[in-house]
Write an enzyme that holds these catalytic residues in place. Structure first.
Site, mmCIF file in Angstrom:
data_model
loop_
_atom_site.group_PDB
_atom_site.id
_atom_site.type_symbol
_atom_site.label_atom_id
_atom_site.label_comp_id
_atom_site.label_asym_id
_atom_site.label_seq_id
_atom_site.Cartn_x
_atom_site.Cartn_y
_atom_site.Cartn_z
ATOM 1 C CG ASP A 220 32.079 -110.500 -2.822
ATOM 2 O OD1 ASP A 220 31.174 -110.386 -1.983
ATOM 3 O OD2 ASP A 220 31.921 -111.079 -3.918
ATOM 4 C CG HIS B 49 28.008 -112.342 1.355
ATOM 5 N ND1 HIS B 49 28.968 -113.178 0.842
ATOM 6 C CD2 HIS B 49 27.959 -111.276 0.524
ATOM 7 C CE1 HIS B 49 29.462 -112.643 -0.271
ATOM 8 N NE2 HIS B 49 28.870 -111.478 -0.483
ATOM 9 C CG HIS C 210 33.162 -113.118 -7.695
ATOM 10 N ND1 HIS C 210 31.932 -113.491 -8.194
ATOM 11 C CD2 HIS C 210 32.928 -112.719 -6.441
ATOM 12 C CE1 HIS C 210 31.000 -113.300 -7.272
ATOM 13 N NE2 HIS C 210 31.594 -112.829 -6.193
ATOM 14 C CD GLU D 12 25.952 -112.209 -2.708
ATOM 15 O OE1 GLU D 12 25.462 -111.522 -3.614
ATOM 16 O OE2 GLU D 12 27.034 -112.799 -2.840
ATOM 17 C CD GLU D 13 29.585 -114.451 -3.772
ATOM 18 O OE1 GLU D 13 29.039 -114.370 -4.886
ATOM 19 O OE2 GLU D 13 30.322 -113.572 -3.299
ATOM 20 C CG ASP E 89 27.919 -108.208 -1.251
ATOM 21 O OD1 ASP E 89 29.132 -108.321 -1.516
ATOM 22 O OD2 ASP E 89 27.072 -109.053 -1.573
ATOM 23 C CG ASP F 97 28.097 -116.890 0.906
ATOM 24 O OD1 ASP F 97 27.821 -115.850 1.540
ATOM 25 O OD2 ASP F 97 27.637 -117.134 -0.229
HETATM 26 ZN ZN LIG Z 1 29.272 -110.352 -2.246
#
Ligand SMILES: [Zn+2]
Length: 459
Positions: A114, A83, A432, A148-149, A173, A85
């Site tokens: 990520d 992903h 994150h 995805e997020e 992921d 995003d």
């Molecule tokens: Zn991810």
């Protein structure tokens, strides 16, 4: 091995592609016409599709929800699901989160780990395969998600539009080795209304912030005569040292302390809401409210596996069901509870949810909303799982084994996919968090693993 050399040859290009992707801030924004997740995710998708096109792959943009590139021929398709995003950068950065900076060792910025970095590694793995010219029996498709997020509506759209389902594949992921099981996850909200007329009155109750966090603090305000407040404090105030009882002008304030943890492993924390409910359960409230609090305090309280609710399912693959009261919010007439529970990988919704629902209904609650993500489980003896493990065992010093987790990965968003990488045992998790970065050597190693795995899955 030839593939490893072909990956290595493109080290600089891989870094360049990732830096370009990091420079496009692809946090979900308000929808625009033709751009369901806003400008950033659509721009990053266009960028990656262009990179893939330059490598000579077929590409397709599925309405700016997601896109894919593909190589090879054959009736069957193997997929990698990545992903593009990212989550918002948040505070605490010492570098530009969208600068795409590198010092030759690492690439810095939101999404490097990520999942722009791993997705880039997969793209270059496919390029290495193409450059090698090895014959393949199956097509290989890299799916570029962009949501995805914040809900995986990207892959939902792909499936709704009749997107082809891979015969097997993986998402970079999660983590290594191979995550072949992910618990089923249910987020449910219950509401209960009640009347109060008696001398002891619940004015308000609150605690927690999200389904998936074990709350560290919860409190209730009780209205009563001062003498009654003192009596209750004397009778119950000493029972649990982590519950504080204070006399206040309107009556009593009861505050419970807990320990915060992720709801996937609630046993690592202590649930402040459960503790508060257990403390309030014996108090002489009006019958309806008393019944509610007694039910919650006695059937859940500090339990994290649904033991007293009779839903403590367990399997050898993934252990016990976990349960977390994430949020409580209530006033004098109504209470809302948000509960997250996760059932073992070989069990189903029907094994636990009807039982839990029935008991809440008996206790006067109404279910106001529910979201369910089914468990994922692939037998570790399955051919493609064995292939992934072999490749991992050959190319790293780590033990190849399957693992089951309580969390949910992107793998759940389409069939026949498991999480495979990109994080190695012992790696620091920076996703994150501020100052996210990824080591270039790790990205290249991932690309080597993915190239070899894709070759063996598609040959
Ligand atoms: Zn991810």
């Amino acid at each position: 091995m030839e593939l490893a050399k072909l990956v290595e040859k493109n080290r600089e290009a891989m870094v360049r592609t990732l830096r370009g992707a990091v420079r496009i801030k692809s946090v979900q924004e308000e929808a625009l016409p033709g751009k369901p997740f806003g400008q950033g995710p659509a721009r990053c998708l266009a960028y990656m599709l262009e990179e893939a096109e330059k490598m000579g792959f077929r590409t397709c943009n599925v309405d700016n929800y997601m896109g894919w590139c593909e190589y090879g021929e054959g009736p069957e398709m193997v997929a990698v699901l990545g992903h593009l995003d990212v989550v918002p950068e948040g505070d605490g950065w010492t570098r530009d989160p969208y600068g795409g900076e590198t010092d030759g060792t690492n690439v810095y910025g939101r999404g490097t780990m990520d999942d722009k970095g791993p997705t880039t590694a997969a793209l270059y793995a496919l390029k290495a395969l193409k450059d090698s010219g090895v014959p393949l029996k199956r097509r290989i498709r890299i799916l570029f998600g962009t949501n995805e997020e914040t809900g995986s509506r990207d892959m939902q759209h792909y499936l709704e539009q009749g997107g082809e389902i891979p015969v097997c594949g993986f998402t970079p992921d999660g983590e290594y080795p191979v995550i072949n099981g992910e618990k089923g996850i249910i987020n449910v909200t219950f509401e209960r209304e009640y009347d109060q007329t008696g001398p002891l009155f619940l004015e308000g109750i609150k605690g927690g912030s999200a389904f998936n966090v074990v709350p560290a603090l919860a409190s209730a305000i009780l209205r009563c005569e001062p003498a009654e407040g003192i009596r209750l404090l004397e009778k119950y105030g000493e029972k649990d040292p982590k519950v504080r009882w204070e006399v206040i002008p309107e009556g009593l304030k009861v505050t419970a302390q807990g320990v915060q943890a992720h709801a996937a492993s609630p046993e690592k924390g202590e649930n402040a809401i459960g503790r508060l409910l257990a403390a309030l359960a014996p108090l002489p409230f009006d019958p309806a409210l008393h019944q509610t609090l007694a039910f919650l305090g006695e059937k859940i309280g500090l339990e994290v596996h649904g033991e007293s609710l009779g839903i403590c399912l367990e399997d050898p693959e993934s252990g016990k069901l976990s349960l977390n009261i994430g949020v409580i919010q209530g006033d004098a007439g109504k209470m809302t509870l948000k509960i997250n529970y996760r059932y073992p990988v070989t069990k189903s919704y029907g094994d636990c949810a009807p039982k839990l629902d029935a008991q809440f209904a008996d206790a006067g609650f109404q279910k106001v909303s529910e979201a369910h993500k089914k468990a994922l489980y692939v037998d570790p003896r399955t051919d493609y799982i064995q292939t992934l493990l072999q490749v991992y065992g050959e190319l790293t010093e780590f033990a190849p084994k399957t693992i089951c987790i309580g969390g949910g990965t992107y793998a759940k968003s389409i069939p026949n996919i498991v999480a495979f990488g990109p994080i190695f045992p012992g790696d620091t998790v920076r996703e994150h968090l501020p100052n996210e970065y990824w080591e270039i050597d790790k990205m290249v190693l991932n690309a080597r693993i993915y190239a070899e795995a894709l070759y063996r899955l598609a040959k």
